[in-house]
Design a protein around this motif. Sequence first.
Motif, PDB file in Angstrom:
ATOM      1  N   GLY A   1       5.018   3.200   6.770  1.00  0.00           N
ATOM      2  CA  GLY A   1       4.458   3.681   5.520  1.00  0.00           C
ATOM      3  C   GLY A   1       4.556   2.597   4.464  1.00  0.00           C
ATOM      4  N   LEU A   2       3.447   2.261   3.843  1.00  0.00           N
ATOM      5  CA  LEU A   2       3.403   1.210   2.830  1.00  0.00           C
ATOM      6  C   LEU A   2       2.673   1.719   1.599  1.00  0.00           C
ATOM      7  N   GLU A   3       3.109   1.232   0.448  1.00  0.00           N
ATOM      8  CA  GLU A   3       2.475   1.605  -0.811  1.00  0.00           C
ATOM      9  C   GLU A   3       2.451   0.378  -1.716  1.00  0.00           C
ATOM     10  N   TYR A   4       1.297   0.111  -2.305  1.00  0.00           N
ATOM     11  CA  TYR A   4       1.159  -1.098  -3.138  1.00  0.00           C
ATOM     12  C   TYR A   4       0.456  -0.736  -4.445  1.00  0.00           C
ATOM     13  N   GLN A   5       1.117  -1.091  -5.539  1.00  0.00           N
ATOM     14  CA  GLN A   5       0.546  -0.836  -6.869  1.00  0.00           C
ATOM     15  C   GLN A   5      -0.291  -2.046  -7.264  1.00  0.00           C
TER      16      GLN A   5
ATOM     17  N   ASN B   1      -3.288   1.167 -12.899  1.00  0.00           N
ATOM     18  CA  ASN B   1      -4.152   2.319 -12.645  1.00  0.00           C
ATOM     19  C   ASN B   1      -4.482   2.549 -11.174  1.00  0.00           C
ATOM     20  N   VAL B   2      -4.359   1.520 -10.359  1.00  0.00           N
ATOM     21  CA  VAL B   2      -4.814   1.594  -8.970  1.00  0.00           C
ATOM     22  C   VAL B   2      -3.638   1.435  -8.008  1.00  0.00           C
ATOM     23  N   LYS B   3      -3.589   2.327  -7.027  1.00  0.00           N
ATOM     24  CA  LYS B   3      -2.527   2.277  -6.013  1.00  0.00           C
ATOM     25  C   LYS B   3      -3.153   2.399  -4.625  1.00  0.00           C
ATOM     26  N   LEU B   4      -2.662   1.625  -3.669  1.00  0.00           N
ATOM     27  CA  LEU B   4      -3.094   1.688  -2.286  1.00  0.00           C
ATOM     28  C   LEU B   4      -1.935   2.162  -1.415  1.00  0.00           C
TER      29      LEU B   4
END
Length: 237
Positions: free
Chosen positions: A23-27, A31-34
């Motif tokens: 699981g990965l999360e990148y800001q 305003n935008v998050k992937l």
Amino acid sequence: MGSDFVQEVITALDKLHKGIELGLEYQVSANVKLSLAGNLGEYVYASSPQVQINFDTAGAEEDLIDPEGNIDLGVAKLKGLKLAQGPQTAFAFGTEYRSPKYWWVGATTNYLANNFINISTITRTQSFLLDPDTGQRFPDATDENVTRILKQQKLEDIYLLNVVGGKSWLVNKKYVSAFVSVNNAFDKVFRSGGYEQSRNGNYGQLKQDNLSGTPSFAPKYWYGYGRTYFLNLAISF
């Protein structure tokens, strides 16, 4: 064969689960998050169990199958076959935008693969290969033919898109919010699972049933939902 009660008993059945999850999360910005989530797994039968059929005849006018009330079918060759536990490969990629003006929208695309239907244990036993009239193996029940006719069915890979969004307002010191989601946005028709039937009691019956082109006892399937909508409105005091 008439009976009130038929029960399939499987003993010494082991299952093997192995895989990896991520699981990965990148800001990207304020305003935008992937996001990315995934699973690569292998779920198989780790052993070949013993199969026994227990039964109880319905009445004295019916012929007894066996006075002992059970039949030992022997070992079912399940080792190495896939478990029917949903997709063994799954990935989801999402993007989300949040506006300073208190609204947001997001989308997630999903890839689901390596999903297999549940197998019939009876058809994998040695007794399935025996002609009930002769007690001998069907002449054309070669290893090659048996492997082909009993090949475990893999369901089609699935691509789905889900979309969500929401907005909130401050009205007379009360927060009013709305949330909406659309799952399976492209209304994809897909089979989510299924199982083999055990109604054909031997190789000859199964082969004859398949020759019709529309088998009477073909595998059964269930389907995932088409496009669905959800709307939520809330007022916070």
